[in-house]
Scaffold this motif. Structure first.
Motif, mmCIF file in Angstrom:
data_model
loop_
_atom_site.group_PDB
_atom_site.id
_atom_site.type_symbol
_atom_site.label_atom_id
_atom_site.label_comp_id
_atom_site.label_asym_id
_atom_site.label_seq_id
_atom_site.Cartn_x
_atom_site.Cartn_y
_atom_site.Cartn_z
ATOM 1 N N LEU A 351 0.830 -1.208 0.000
ATOM 2 C CA LEU A 351 0.000 0.000 0.000
ATOM 3 C C LEU A 351 0.864 1.258 0.000
ATOM 4 O O LEU A 351 0.529 2.258 -0.655
ATOM 5 C CB LEU A 351 -0.926 -0.008 1.214
ATOM 6 C CG LEU A 351 -1.997 -1.110 1.215
ATOM 7 C CD1 LEU A 351 -2.769 -1.103 2.526
ATOM 8 C CD2 LEU A 351 -2.955 -0.944 0.028
ATOM 9 N N PHE A 352 1.978 1.222 0.714
ATOM 10 C CA PHE A 352 2.874 2.378 0.749
ATOM 11 C C PHE A 352 3.403 2.706 -0.645
ATOM 12 O O PHE A 352 3.455 3.881 -1.040
ATOM 13 C CB PHE A 352 4.034 2.096 1.702
ATOM 14 C CG PHE A 352 5.113 3.150 1.678
ATOM 15 C CD1 PHE A 352 4.899 4.379 2.277
ATOM 16 C CD2 PHE A 352 6.329 2.897 1.057
ATOM 17 C CE1 PHE A 352 5.893 5.362 2.253
ATOM 18 C CE2 PHE A 352 7.323 3.863 1.032
ATOM 19 C CZ PHE A 352 7.110 5.101 1.629
ATOM 20 N N THR A 353 3.799 1.697 -1.403
ATOM 21 C CA THR A 353 4.374 1.952 -2.724
ATOM 22 C C THR A 353 3.320 2.217 -3.788
ATOM 23 O O THR A 353 3.571 2.964 -4.735
ATOM 24 C CB THR A 353 5.236 0.765 -3.165
ATOM 25 O OG1 THR A 353 4.449 -0.436 -3.156
ATOM 26 C CG2 THR A 353 6.431 0.574 -2.251
ATOM 27 N N ASN A 354 2.138 1.640 -3.643
ATOM 28 C CA ASN A 354 1.132 1.751 -4.694
ATOM 29 C C ASN A 354 0.111 2.858 -4.464
ATOM 30 O O ASN A 354 -0.584 3.249 -5.406
ATOM 31 C CB ASN A 354 0.416 0.418 -4.876
ATOM 32 C CG ASN A 354 1.255 -0.586 -5.633
ATOM 33 O OD1 ASN A 354 1.228 -0.649 -6.850
ATOM 34 N ND2 ASN A 354 2.037 -1.368 -4.894
ATOM 35 N N LEU A 355 -0.010 3.357 -3.239
ATOM 36 C CA LEU A 355 -0.921 4.472 -2.969
ATOM 37 C C LEU A 355 -0.204 5.819 -2.970
ATOM 38 O O LEU A 355 -0.819 6.850 -2.684
ATOM 39 C CB LEU A 355 -1.611 4.273 -1.620
ATOM 40 C CG LEU A 355 -2.708 3.201 -1.566
ATOM 41 C CD1 LEU A 355 -3.231 3.050 -0.153
ATOM 42 C CD2 LEU A 355 -3.850 3.540 -2.526
ATOM 43 N N ALA A 356 1.081 5.816 -3.296
ATOM 44 C CA ALA A 356 1.848 7.055 -3.282
ATOM 45 C C ALA A 356 1.347 8.018 -4.350
ATOM 46 O O ALA A 356 0.896 7.597 -5.429
ATOM 47 C CB ALA A 356 3.328 6.751 -3.509
ATOM 48 N N PRO A 357 1.414 9.307 -4.081
ATOM 49 C CA PRO A 357 1.096 10.299 -5.112
ATOM 50 C C PRO A 357 2.051 10.166 -6.306
ATOM 51 O O PRO A 357 3.104 9.517 -6.204
ATOM 52 C CB PRO A 357 1.295 11.632 -4.391
ATOM 53 C CG PRO A 357 1.205 11.308 -2.941
ATOM 54 C CD PRO A 357 1.742 9.934 -2.800
ATOM 55 N N PRO A 358 1.721 10.744 -7.430
ATOM 56 C CA PRO A 358 2.600 10.647 -8.606
ATOM 57 C C PRO A 358 4.002 11.175 -8.302
ATOM 58 O O PRO A 358 4.164 12.164 -7.586
ATOM 59 C CB PRO A 358 1.894 11.517 -9.653
ATOM 60 C CG PRO A 358 0.476 11.572 -9.220
ATOM 61 C CD PRO A 358 0.492 11.514 -7.729
ATOM 62 N N TYR A 359 5.008 10.476 -8.828
ATOM 63 C CA TYR A 359 6.390 10.911 -8.655
ATOM 64 C C TYR A 359 7.164 10.552 -9.908
ATOM 65 O O TYR A 359 6.746 9.721 -10.722
ATOM 66 C CB TYR A 359 7.025 10.265 -7.421
ATOM 67 C CG TYR A 359 7.038 8.753 -7.426
ATOM 68 C CD1 TYR A 359 8.046 8.023 -8.066
ATOM 69 C CD2 TYR A 359 6.036 8.029 -6.786
ATOM 70 C CE1 TYR A 359 8.050 6.639 -8.064
ATOM 71 C CE2 TYR A 359 6.032 6.645 -6.780
ATOM 72 C CZ TYR A 359 7.041 5.954 -7.421
ATOM 73 O OH TYR A 359 7.026 4.588 -7.417
ATOM 74 N N VAL A 360 8.302 11.189 -10.077
ATOM 75 C CA VAL A 360 9.172 10.955 -11.232
ATOM 76 C C VAL A 360 10.453 10.312 -10.725
ATOM 77 O O VAL A 360 11.124 10.851 -9.842
ATOM 78 C CB VAL A 360 9.489 12.263 -11.976
ATOM 79 C CG1 VAL A 360 10.439 11.988 -13.142
ATOM 80 C CG2 VAL A 360 8.209 12.918 -12.475
ATOM 81 N N SER A 361 10.780 9.149 -11.267
ATOM 82 C CA SER A 361 11.979 8.431 -10.835
ATOM 83 C C SER A 361 12.399 7.459 -11.930
ATOM 84 O O SER A 361 11.603 7.079 -12.792
ATOM 85 C CB SER A 361 11.714 7.670 -9.532
ATOM 86 O OG SER A 361 12.823 6.885 -9.165
ATOM 87 N N GLU A 362 13.667 7.064 -11.873
ATOM 88 C CA GLU A 362 14.170 6.063 -12.818
ATOM 89 C C GLU A 362 13.429 4.746 -12.642
ATOM 90 O O GLU A 362 13.213 4.007 -13.596
ATOM 91 C CB GLU A 362 15.671 5.864 -12.598
ATOM 92 C CG GLU A 362 16.306 4.845 -13.537
ATOM 93 C CD GLU A 362 17.785 4.646 -13.270
ATOM 94 O OE1 GLU A 362 18.401 3.776 -13.900
ATOM 95 O OE2 GLU A 362 18.343 5.381 -12.409
ATOM 96 N N TRP A 363 13.064 4.429 -11.402
ATOM 97 C CA TRP A 363 12.321 3.216 -11.092
ATOM 98 C C TRP A 363 10.918 3.573 -10.629
ATOM 99 O O TRP A 363 10.737 4.523 -9.870
ATOM 100 C CB TRP A 363 13.021 2.420 -9.987
ATOM 101 C CG TRP A 363 14.291 1.776 -10.438
ATOM 102 C CD1 TRP A 363 15.548 2.288 -10.336
ATOM 103 C CD2 TRP A 363 14.426 0.514 -11.065
ATOM 104 N NE1 TRP A 363 16.469 1.420 -10.856
ATOM 105 C CE2 TRP A 363 15.798 0.312 -11.315
ATOM 106 C CE3 TRP A 363 13.525 -0.474 -11.446
ATOM 107 C CZ2 TRP A 363 16.297 -0.828 -11.925
ATOM 108 C CZ3 TRP A 363 14.017 -1.625 -12.047
ATOM 109 C CH2 TRP A 363 15.375 -1.785 -12.282
ATOM 110 N N ASN A 364 9.940 2.784 -11.069
ATOM 111 C CA ASN A 364 8.565 2.962 -10.625
ATOM 112 C C ASN A 364 8.184 1.749 -9.794
ATOM 113 O O ASN A 364 8.130 0.618 -10.293
ATOM 114 C CB ASN A 364 7.632 3.089 -11.831
ATOM 115 C CG ASN A 364 6.200 3.389 -11.423
ATOM 116 O OD1 ASN A 364 5.891 3.492 -10.240
ATOM 117 N ND2 ASN A 364 5.321 3.518 -12.392
ATOM 118 N N MET A 365 7.933 1.968 -8.509
ATOM 119 C CA MET A 365 7.706 0.861 -7.589
ATOM 120 C C MET A 365 6.251 0.422 -7.528
ATOM 121 O O MET A 365 5.916 -0.500 -6.802
ATOM 122 C CB MET A 365 8.158 1.255 -6.187
ATOM 123 C CG MET A 365 9.605 1.689 -6.103
ATOM 124 S SD MET A 365 10.754 0.359 -6.470
ATOM 125 C CE MET A 365 10.701 -0.537 -4.923
#
Length: 473
Positions: A351-365
């Protein structure tokens, strides 16, 4: 290392002498028969397990087959495109020039390179690493079943042994000389640590178990699963002093090794492989894009469904759900504190990784493409299944047939996954399971997994092949 090995040998020899010095008491015939059955099952379990691992080596390793492989020019064996990242860890342990390992992003996961170093030193990085992987996975399985037999009982331990003998999560990683080889044995031993912490044990034993768990965290980032789970287990008992002691000792090896890397070798504490966690946390602290966030949150239920099955190769999660249903009319067990805590910690991380607000990163968790992140939950499924089987009462014929069909179906499904590469994937079962576990291919081909099998051949470790399947002479 040589001196340490000599000391271990001397202690083991002394212990063996001590055990054999006393004359054993007479044992009942029924006890001998049970011991014989246990040894037979254990031997067959180990034979099947090692056969599955071996048939996932060479050109058959799933982690390389499901992506663009790195092909060894002399043997034709397949490795990951990140082969060099893992080789740098061996160079570090082996004392190679700094240019070979400086700024390596995986130095925090040092346990496997250290344990595999003697094998790699003798047989080389690739061959020695695979031999070490097979060895430590086998030892981990035996240790886990020995502990489970003491905790649950012989019947349940045998049932768990057969589930683990055909568990694809060991075979997926074991054919490569990479740090992932320790995920399977470390998760099993950490689960036993959780079980120990959930019992009425002394503060001294809690300290020893916690410190051992902390050492296991140097293999892979399992701290995110088992540290919260262990604190939940102790907190549920309201043992607050033990909560603090356990937390400190579990993170101590990580902090100690991190300090050595930072102060002794000048390695950064944060790199491209670790920054993703702070990125996700930062997305919560500075949320943006409310509409996009809402759209991402709406996808979480279906993502969770796919992750549940994908993280442990379809059949074990399906069997667990079936056991939960059948448990209501058979053994009627509740999940243990250790099982509940690990399931809860895994759900919280998801839930922590999938409910996060949109973010920009090399990896998408977020998403089901990287279901493998949640593989460490599998011991909770296996341990509950073992306790359920141990307590299973005599069943009426219809229910007995249903239980048999479910268990045999799960074992057959896992067998098709584990031995899928060498059998050329009958029914596309292993391909589907492997891609559900980790969808990291960048090709649009239909059945790329099978095309790789055809291209590189089916040559396990010890049977070299050049690209195209031609044997090396």
């Amino acid at each position: 290392l040589g001196g340490l090995a000599a000391m271990v040998f001397i202690v083991a020899t002394a212990a063996l002498y001590r055990l054999t010095r006393a004359r054993p008491a007479p044992v009942a015939a029924s006890s001998l028969a049970r011991a014989g059955a246990w040894r037979l099952h254990l031997a067959l379990i180990c034979l099947v397990f090692m056969a599955g691992l071996y048939c996932s080596t060479g050109t058959l390793t799933p982690y390389a087959l499901t992506y663009v492989p790195h092909v060894d020019g002399s043997t034709g064996y397949l490795y990951s495109v990140d082969h060099g990242l893992f080789r740098s860890l061996y160079d570090f342990v082996n004392g190679s020039d700094r240019s070979h390992w400086d700024q390596a992003v995986l130095l925090r996961r040092i346990l496997y390179p250290a344990l595999a170093w003697p094998f790699m030193r003798v047989w080389g990085f690739e061959a020695g690493g695979v031999i070490a992987s097979l060895f430590y996975n086998g030892v981990g399985l035996l240790a886990a079943l020995w502990l489970l037999r003491r905790q649950v009982g012989e019947r349940g331990a045998i049932f768990a042994g057969w589930l683990l003998a055909l568990y694809p999560g060991a075979a997926y990683w074991a054919g490569l000389p990479y740090i992932y080889a320790l995920i399977f044995p470390c998760c099993l031993l950490l689960m036993n640590g959780l079980v120990a912490l959930s019992g009425s044990i002394s503060l001294r034993r809690i300290a020893l178990v916690s410190l051992g768990m902390g050492v296991a965290y140097l293999a892979y980032d399992l701290v995110f699963f088992f540290l919260p789970a262990s604190l939940l287990v102790l907190g549920w008992q309201r043992r607050w002093r033990e909560v603090v002691t356990s937390a400190v000792l579990q993170v101590l090896p990580l902090l100690f090794w991190g300090a050595i890397l930072r102060l002794g070798f000048g390695q950064p504490a944060v790199n491209s492989n670790t920054s993703i966690f702070s990125t996700v946390l930062g997305a919560y602290l500075h949320p943006r894009g409310a509409a996009a966030w809402q759209e991402l949150a709406a996808q979480v239920p279906i993502t969770g469904w796919h992750v549940w099955f994908g993280a442990n190769f379809l059949f074990l999660p399906a069997l667990f759900l079936g056991i939960v249903v059948l448990n209501a009319v058979s053994s009627r067990l509740r999940t243990s504190p250790a099982e509940t805590a690990l399931l809860a910690a895994t759900a919280a991380l998801f839930l922590f990784t999938n409910l996060a607000p949109p973010y920009v990163s090399e990896w998408n968790m977020r998403g089901a493409w990287i279901s493998r992140l949640y593989q460490p939950v599998f011991p909770a499924l296996v341990f509950f299944a073992a306790r359920w089987w141990q307590a299973l009462p005599p069943l009426r014929l219809p229910l007995r047939l249903l239980v048999s069909a479910g268990v045999l179906g799960a074992l057959l499904g896992n067998a098709l996954v584990v031995f899928g590469p060498i059998l050329r994937d009958p029914g596309h079962v292993s391909e589907q399971a492997f891609y559900a576990f980790y969808t990291h291919t960048d090709t649009l081909l239909v059945h790329p997994y099978e095309k790789n099998l055809d291209k590189y051949g089916r040559h396990p470790f010890g049977f070299p092949a050049l690209p195209g399947g031609k044997s090396v002479r």
